[in-house]
Scaffold this motif. Structure first.
Motif, PDB file in Angstrom:
ATOM      1  N   ILE A 365       1.452   3.239  56.551  1.00 45.47           N
ATOM      2  CA  ILE A 365       2.585   3.593  57.421  1.00 45.47           C
ATOM      3  C   ILE A 365       3.912   3.416  56.675  1.00 45.47           C
ATOM      4  CG2 ILE A 365       3.833   2.870  59.520  1.00 45.47           C
ATOM      5  CD1 ILE A 365       1.022   2.366  60.788  1.00 45.47           C
ATOM      6  N   ASP A 366       4.020   2.322  55.895  1.00 43.46           N
ATOM      7  CA  ASP A 366       5.256   2.060  55.138  1.00 43.46           C
ATOM      8  C   ASP A 366       5.342   2.876  53.845  1.00 43.46           C
ATOM      9  OD1 ASP A 366       5.751   0.185  57.072  1.00 43.46           O
ATOM     10  OD2 ASP A 366       5.104  -1.539  55.857  1.00 43.46           O
ATOM     11  N   ASP A 367       4.327   3.646  53.581  1.00 45.53           N
ATOM     12  CA  ASP A 367       4.194   4.396  52.325  1.00 45.53           C
ATOM     13  C   ASP A 367       4.310   3.498  51.087  1.00 45.53           C
ATOM     14  OD1 ASP A 367       3.481   6.573  50.872  1.00 45.53           O
ATOM     15  OD2 ASP A 367       5.378   7.643  51.033  1.00 45.53           O
ATOM     16  N   THR A 368       3.614   2.358  51.173  1.00 46.65           N
ATOM     17  CA  THR A 368       3.561   1.441  50.021  1.00 46.65           C
ATOM     18  C   THR A 368       2.095   1.183  49.634  1.00 46.65           C
ATOM     19  OG1 THR A 368       3.587  -0.441  51.540  1.00 46.65           O
ATOM     20  CG2 THR A 368       5.708   0.238  50.641  1.00 46.65           C
ATOM     21  N   PHE A 369       1.223   2.113  50.006  1.00 48.74           N
ATOM     22  CA  PHE A 369      -0.211   1.889  49.788  1.00 48.74           C
ATOM     23  C   PHE A 369      -0.586   1.699  48.306  1.00 48.74           C
ATOM     24  CE2 PHE A 369      -4.697   3.429  49.529  1.00 48.74           C
ATOM     25  CZ  PHE A 369      -5.281   2.385  50.232  1.00 48.74           C
ATOM     26  N   PRO A 370      -0.082   2.524  47.385  1.00 48.61           N
ATOM     27  CA  PRO A 370      -0.451   2.303  45.972  1.00 48.61           C
ATOM     28  C   PRO A 370      -0.071   0.898  45.477  1.00 48.61           C
ATOM     29  CG  PRO A 370       0.509   4.480  46.256  1.00 48.61           C
ATOM     30  CD  PRO A 370       0.706   3.759  47.561  1.00 48.61           C
ATOM     31  N   ALA A 371       1.090   0.415  45.894  1.00 48.24           N
ATOM     32  CA  ALA A 371       1.496  -0.945  45.491  1.00 48.24           C
ATOM     33  C   ALA A 371       0.558  -1.977  46.121  1.00 48.24           C
ATOM     34  CB  ALA A 371       2.940  -1.204  45.920  1.00 48.24           C
ATOM     35  N   PHE A 372       0.125  -1.705  47.350  1.00 50.38           N
ATOM     36  CA  PHE A 372      -0.820  -2.608  48.008  1.00 50.38           C
ATOM     37  C   PHE A 372      -2.118  -2.697  47.206  1.00 50.38           C
ATOM     38  CE2 PHE A 372      -4.581  -3.299  50.476  1.00 50.38           C
ATOM     39  CZ  PHE A 372      -4.276  -4.461  51.155  1.00 50.38           C
ATOM     40  N   VAL A 373      -2.625  -1.545  46.787  1.00 49.71           N
ATOM     41  CA  VAL A 373      -3.894  -1.505  46.049  1.00 49.71           C
ATOM     42  C   VAL A 373      -3.778  -2.319  44.757  1.00 49.71           C
ATOM     43  CG1 VAL A 373      -5.555   0.009  44.867  1.00 49.71           C
ATOM     44  CG2 VAL A 373      -4.532   0.741  47.032  1.00 49.71           C
ATOM     45  N   LYS A 374      -2.654  -2.151  44.079  1.00 45.33           N
ATOM     46  CA  LYS A 374      -2.415  -2.882  42.834  1.00 45.33           C
ATOM     47  C   LYS A 374      -2.426  -4.394  43.078  1.00 45.33           C
ATOM     48  CE  LYS A 374       0.471  -1.691  38.944  1.00 45.33           C
ATOM     49  NZ  LYS A 374       1.748  -1.099  38.556  1.00 45.33           N
ATOM     50  N   ARG A 375      -1.713  -4.810  44.117  1.00 52.45           N
ATOM     51  CA  ARG A 375      -1.626  -6.238  44.424  1.00 52.45           C
ATOM     52  C   ARG A 375      -2.994  -6.778  44.849  1.00 52.45           C
ATOM     53  NH1 ARG A 375       2.136  -6.127  48.285  1.00 52.45           N
ATOM     54  NH2 ARG A 375       0.715  -6.604  49.962  1.00 52.45           N
ATOM     55  N   PHE A 376      -3.732  -5.965  45.621  1.00 53.70           N
ATOM     56  CA  PHE A 376      -5.066  -6.376  46.078  1.00 53.70           C
ATOM     57  C   PHE A 376      -5.974  -6.712  44.893  1.00 53.70           C
ATOM     58  CE2 PHE A 376      -9.487  -5.138  46.630  1.00 53.70           C
ATOM     59  CZ  PHE A 376      -9.865  -5.945  47.682  1.00 53.70           C
ATOM     60  N   PHE A 377      -6.032  -5.794  43.916  1.00 55.04           N
ATOM     61  CA  PHE A 377      -6.932  -6.021  42.781  1.00 55.04           C
ATOM     62  C   PHE A 377      -6.411  -7.149  41.891  1.00 55.04           C
ATOM     63  CE2 PHE A 377      -8.688  -1.889  44.059  1.00 55.04           C
ATOM     64  CZ  PHE A 377     -10.040  -2.223  44.051  1.00 55.04           C
ATOM     65  N   ASN A 378      -5.107  -7.248  41.798  1.00 60.07           N
ATOM     66  CA  ASN A 378      -4.523  -8.324  41.010  1.00 60.07           C
ATOM     67  C   ASN A 378      -4.865  -9.694  41.612  1.00 60.07           C
ATOM     68  OD1 ASN A 378      -2.832  -8.857  38.677  1.00 60.07           O
ATOM     69  ND2 ASN A 378      -1.528  -9.873  40.196  1.00 60.07           N
ATOM     70  N   ASP A 379      -4.654  -9.840  42.920  1.00 59.48           N
ATOM     71  CA  ASP A 379      -4.969 -11.107  43.597  1.00 59.48           C
ATOM     72  C   ASP A 379      -6.454 -11.425  43.465  1.00 59.48           C
ATOM     73  OD1 ASP A 379      -2.413 -11.562  44.451  1.00 59.48           O
ATOM     74  OD2 ASP A 379      -2.728 -10.797  46.484  1.00 59.48           O
ATOM     75  N   LYS A 380      -7.283 -10.414  43.656  1.00 61.24           N
ATOM     76  CA  LYS A 380      -8.723 -10.639  43.706  1.00 61.24           C
ATOM     77  C   LYS A 380      -9.273 -11.085  42.354  1.00 61.24           C
ATOM     78  CE  LYS A 380     -12.887  -8.693  45.705  1.00 61.24           C
ATOM     79  NZ  LYS A 380     -13.091  -9.782  46.656  1.00 61.24           N
ATOM     80  N   TYR A 381      -8.768 -10.462  41.288  1.00 63.34           N
ATOM     81  CA  TYR A 381      -9.359 -10.757  39.986  1.00 63.34           C
ATOM     82  C   TYR A 381      -8.526 -11.681  39.098  1.00 63.34           C
ATOM     83  CZ  TYR A 381     -12.759  -7.379  41.511  1.00 63.34           C
ATOM     84  OH  TYR A 381     -13.710  -6.734  42.231  1.00 63.34           O
ATOM     85  N   GLU A 382      -7.235 -11.790  39.393  1.00 61.25           N
ATOM     86  CA  GLU A 382      -6.386 -12.658  38.573  1.00 61.25           C
ATOM     87  C   GLU A 382      -5.932 -13.880  39.363  1.00 61.25           C
ATOM     88  OE1 GLU A 382      -5.757 -11.472  35.462  1.00 61.25           O
ATOM     89  OE2 GLU A 382      -6.692  -9.546  35.917  1.00 61.25           O
ATOM     90  N   GLY A 383      -6.108 -13.812  40.679  1.00 55.20           N
ATOM     91  CA  GLY A 383      -5.552 -14.835  41.555  1.00 55.20           C
ATOM     92  C   GLY A 383      -6.133 -16.207  41.279  1.00 55.20           C
ATOM     93  N   ASP A 384      -5.365 -17.216  41.634  1.00 58.44           N
ATOM     94  CA  ASP A 384      -5.761 -18.594  41.389  1.00 58.44           C
ATOM     95  C   ASP A 384      -6.224 -19.207  42.700  1.00 58.44           C
ATOM     96  OD1 ASP A 384      -6.163 -20.968  40.262  1.00 58.44           O
ATOM     97  OD2 ASP A 384      -4.036 -21.477  40.009  1.00 58.44           O
ATOM     98  N   LYS A 385      -7.512 -19.512  42.770  1.00 56.42           N
ATOM     99  CA  LYS A 385      -8.017 -20.160  43.980  1.00 56.42           C
ATOM    100  C   LYS A 385      -7.494 -21.577  44.021  1.00 56.42           C
ATOM    101  CE  LYS A 385     -12.621 -18.682  43.908  1.00 56.42           C
ATOM    102  NZ  LYS A 385     -12.672 -17.346  43.364  1.00 56.42           N
TER     103      LYS A 385
END
Ligand code: GUN
Ligand code: ZN
Length: 385
Positions: A365-385
């Motif tokens: 809706i905010d037209d920020t989906f590509p940035a969301f996808v980038k952040r999603f994969f970054n958090d998932k694979y680089e994120g610090d638990k």
């Protein structure tokens, strides 16, 4: 050819991503609104294992999935008719989607055999032979009263040989015609077709064309998530998505890993279901923004943090914010011993899935989906638990 002329749903696309095929829509079903993209948790035996309908509602769930096969055996059609369907039976006032039963029998019962008539199997109760036909599946789903009913389809493993694959695809089209004819309540229940054809682009294209002609209120893509290569999986989803009409909901069956949800929303899919988040919770696995964690691991023995930092689910939210403030240490010592711990973890995982879909919807809706996808994969694979 049969045509489904009546529908009991509204579907309005409210936003589209400008660089991917992702879309957000407002769907209205007989038991209320469903905002897409949506994940549908699976309650096999009516109700999610260990989660109350009221808790599911509080998590914001607008539609859950039930199985015709399981409900048809227990409580059975007579009870469903007597109580007035599965909503009343499980005191769930929001929407229900039912899968038709064939897939469950083929995947659960190795003894199921498929003929043109239907799926033959041995009753798990007494071993007597039973037959699930397209007509019987429709009759059961009419008794269940689900808001979305699925056609009976001939499902084969993605890696099945080409002849059997083609046979299954054409048979699924013939069974759709029989389902359309047998459906008694098109004014209050929506029948969806299921595209089959394995990993073969040509078969998928034929199937899409044929099924679109039947004009069902929504369209599902089936026959995936059977251990095929990710690229082949994505190509099938992409092929179907290019052919499917824009003005109808698209349901990708059996898909529920977070990364697949994100990719398939980008490929234009709207609805998803999977037993994974609820099942894996019972094995002590928490799904989080920063990757998955197995709470049985000793490193969590003294860990006082919640499952996921900043998670708004009642398990993770601290007491001061009216949550339960449950620690990883608690889960570590109880998850394989106490059913309550498995139920709590189920709540966290379902919250994670539903929230992921809400975040994607907002990003579209905010037209920020590509940035969301980038952040999603970054958090998932680089994120610090
Ligand atoms: N669940 C996951 N995949 C499928 C499928 O292809 N058909 C049905 N009926 N259910 C499914
Ligand atoms: Zn949580």
């Amino acid at each position: 050819m049969s045509k489904a002329t009546t529908s009991a749903l509204e579907f309005r696309v409210v936003a589209r991503c400008s660089t991917t095929k992702a879309r957000a829509a407002n769907m209205v079903l007989p038991h209320g609104p469903v905002n897409t993209p949506v994940f549908m948790p699976v309650g096999t035996q009516a109700s999610l294992k260990g989660v109350l309908p009221e808790q599911l509602e509080k998590l914001g769930c607008q539609i859950m999935l039930n199985n015709t096969y399981h409900l048809g055996l227990k409580p059975g059609q007579k009870v469903l008719d007597a109580v007035g369907g599965a909503h009343r039976f499980q005191t769930w006032t929001r929407n229900i989607l039912t899968d038709s039963g064939g897939f469950q029998m083929v995947s659960l019962l190795k003894l199921a055999t498929i003929t043109e008539e239907g799926v033959k199997f041995l009753s798990p109760d007494d071993g007597s032979p039973m037959l699930l036909t397209p007509e019987h599946s429709m009759s059961l789903q009419n008794s269940i009263g689900s808001d979305i009913m699925m056609q009976l389809d001939d499902v084969v493993h993605t890696l099945t040989g080409p002849e059997r694959m083609e046979e299954a695809m054409y048979r699924s089209i013939r069974w759709l015609d029989r389902c359309i004819k047998a459906h008694k309540k098109p004014e209050t229940q929506n029948l969806f077709c299921i595209i089959q054809g394995g990993l073969d682009k040509r078969l998928r294209e034929i199937c899409c064309r044929e099924m679109i002609k039947r004009d069902t209120p929504g369209i599902a893509v089936g026959g995936l998530s059977g251990g095929e290569e990710k690229t082949a999986f994505c190509e099938v989803v992409n092929t179907c998505s290019d052919l499917l009409p824009q003005n109808k909901p698209r349901y990708l069956m059996g898909v529920g890993y977070a990364e697949d949800l994100v990719v398939c929303v980008a490929l234009g899919m709207d609805m998803f279901d999977c037993v994974y988040p609820t099942r894996t919770a019972r094995f002590g696995n928490a799904i989080t923004r920063y990757g998955n964690m197995n709470l049985r691991n000793h490193k969590y023995k003294f860990d006082e943090q919640p499952l996921e930092k900043d998670c708004q689910c009642p398990c993770c939210l601290p007491k001061e914010k009216n949550g339960w403030g449950i620690s990883r240490a608690f889960f570590h010592s109880t998850v394989s011993k106490e059913t309550a711990a498995a139920h709590l973890m189920t709540i966290h995982n379902v919250h994670y899935q539903l929230n992921l879909m809400r975040e994607m919807r907002q990003a579209i809706i905010d037209d920020t989906f590509p940035a969301f996808v980038k952040r999603f994969f970054n958090d998932k694979y680089e994120g610090d638990k």
